[in-house]
Design an enzyme around this catalytic site. Structure first.
Site, PDB file in Angstrom:
ATOM      1  N   LYS A 168      -7.784  -5.614   4.203  1.00 50.22           N
ATOM      2  CA  LYS A 168      -7.143  -6.990   3.965  1.00 50.22           C
ATOM      3  C   LYS A 168      -7.188  -7.980   5.011  1.00 50.22           C
ATOM      4  O   LYS A 168      -6.173  -8.406   5.366  1.00 50.22           O
ATOM      5  CB  LYS A 168      -6.032  -6.891   3.041  1.00 50.22           C
TER       6      LYS A 168
HETATM    7  P1  BMP Z   1      -2.973   3.143  -6.930  1.00 47.76           P
HETATM    8  O1  BMP Z   1      -4.003   3.414  -7.772  1.00 47.76           O
HETATM    9  O2  BMP Z   1      -2.169   4.562  -6.703  1.00 47.76           O
HETATM   10  O3  BMP Z   1      -2.062   2.278  -7.517  1.00 47.76           O
HETATM   11  O4  BMP Z   1      -3.685   2.593  -5.663  1.00 47.76           O
HETATM   12  C1  BMP Z   1      -4.235   1.220  -5.956  1.00 47.76           C
HETATM   13  C2  BMP Z   1      -4.951   0.883  -4.577  1.00 47.76           C
HETATM   14  O5  BMP Z   1      -5.795  -0.243  -4.588  1.00 47.76           O
HETATM   15  C3  BMP Z   1      -3.965   0.674  -3.321  1.00 47.76           C
HETATM   16  O6  BMP Z   1      -4.723   1.234  -2.124  1.00 47.76           O
HETATM   17  C4  BMP Z   1      -3.815  -0.760  -3.042  1.00 47.76           C
HETATM   18  O7  BMP Z   1      -3.704  -0.987  -1.817  1.00 47.76           O
HETATM   19  C5  BMP Z   1      -4.980  -1.334  -3.729  1.00 47.76           C
HETATM   20  N1  BMP Z   1      -4.873  -2.587  -4.284  1.00 47.76           N
HETATM   21  C6  BMP Z   1      -4.126  -2.638  -5.330  1.00 47.76           C
HETATM   22  O8  BMP Z   1      -3.433  -1.977  -5.846  1.00 47.76           O
HETATM   23  N2  BMP Z   1      -4.236  -3.912  -5.989  1.00 47.76           N
HETATM   24  C7  BMP Z   1      -4.582  -5.005  -5.394  1.00 47.76           C
HETATM   25  O9  BMP Z   1      -4.688  -5.993  -6.052  1.00 47.76           O
HETATM   26  C8  BMP Z   1      -5.497  -4.867  -4.452  1.00 47.76           C
HETATM   27  C9  BMP Z   1      -5.802  -3.711  -3.825  1.00 47.76           C
HETATM   28  O10 BMP Z   1      -6.443  -3.360  -2.808  1.00 47.76           O
END
Ligand code: BMP
Length: 276
Positions: free
Chosen positions: A98
């Site tokens: 990011k």
């Molecule tokens: P999880 O499925 O465990 O919640 O992880 C989601 C991943 O996607 C994390 O690595 C987070 O940094 C990323 N992410 C997110 O969750 N929402 C966004 O809007 C953008 C992301 O990059």
């Protein structure tokens, strides 16, 4: 026969760049639009899960600065092993850094040791906040860019601010950077769609990457919000679903089973959306 080849050539005309086409070809050939968000605690665990689920994913998303390393030698080993895994299993590596600064600074962040992101990541995530100038840094290093157009978390400004998503798209089109922008991280369509709600049309198409996907949970204590796989693809128009804890938290012995479940549901929904 007229199956997959027909599909690929009819869609290829619409994709933004050879980079998005490359990922789309992987999606079709592996029958997977699952991106594993490999948010592991250690680099060794990340490599383990990559070995176990590599055949089920089209992409692996990393946060290299959130992994623990004992020393720089481990970082070098990690980068080598990750690159080997990606080529063995044919998946794309997305470093979810990011980036959000002026071009001169992001160039350093992209290349500086010890992480040297530009050496091993195929695609990187980038905020649109700094404006189009910084895109040149990624172009110079030949990195695919995935711009953040909307986020999944409660109260995120990109989703609240009027026109943020539209301005993010316009920034790409007006600066002529379609060739390095693979797509958008978003919770809804940005520009024209490969299928589904945004409609067809002849305009350039970007891939939509949608995080906040889980079949087990509706959110976490720190603002994350989840939708199901089908909702992400069929309602929100995701092309690629990003799943982290939905798979990781099932535990090591269930990683494969969980990844297979997301792959299968994701692929079925994508076929439905694109009418493949
Ligand atoms: P999880 O499925 O465990 O919640 O992880 C989601 C991943 O996607 C994390 O690595 C987070 O940094 C990323 N992410 C997110 O969750 N929402 C966004 O809007 C953008 C992301 O990059």
């Amino acid at each position: 026969g007229d199956g997959e080849e027909g599909i690929e050539s009819s869609l290829s005309k619409k994709l933004s760049s050879p980079k998005s086409q490359k990922l789309f070809d992987i999606i079709i050939s592996k029958q997977s639009n699952l991106c594993l968000s490999a948010d592991c605690e250690t680099w060794q665990e990340l490599i383990s899960i990559g070995e176990v689920v590599g055949s089920k994913i089209c992409a692996m998303k990393t946060h290299v600065d959130a992994l623990s390393f004992q020393d720089p030698n481990e970082i070098a080993l990690f980068k080598r092993k990750l690159a080997e895994l990606a080529s063995e299993h044919n998946f794309v590596i997305i470093e979810d850094r990011k980036f959000a600064d002026i071009g001169s600074t992001v160039m350093k962040q992209l290349t500086a040791a010890p992480f040297s992101i530009s050496e091993w990541a195929h695609f990187v995530t980038v905020h649109s906040i700094p404006g189009p100038g910084m895109l040149k840094a990624f172009k110079e290093k030949d990195k695919g860019v995935i711009l953040i157009a909307e986020m999944s978390s409660v109260g995120n400004l990109p989703s609240i601010l009027p026109d943020y998503k539209k301005k993010t798209l316009e920034m790409v089109e007006e600066s002529g950077n379609e060739d390095i922008v693979v797509g958008f991280v978003s919770q809804s369509r940005v520009g024209s769609s490969l299928g589904g709600k945004g409609g067809g049309g002849s305009a350039t198409c970007f891939l939509q990457f949608t995080p906040g996907v889980s079949l087990h949970s509706t959110g976490d204590a720190l603002g994350q919000q989840y939708v199901t796989v089908r909702n992400a693809i069929l309602e929100r128009d995701a092309d690629v679903i990003i799943v982290g804890r939905g798979i990781l938290q099932q535990g090591r012995e269930k990683w494969v089973e969980a990844a297979e479940q997301y792959r299968k549901e994701g692929w079925e929904a994508l076929k439905e959306k694109l009418q493949l």
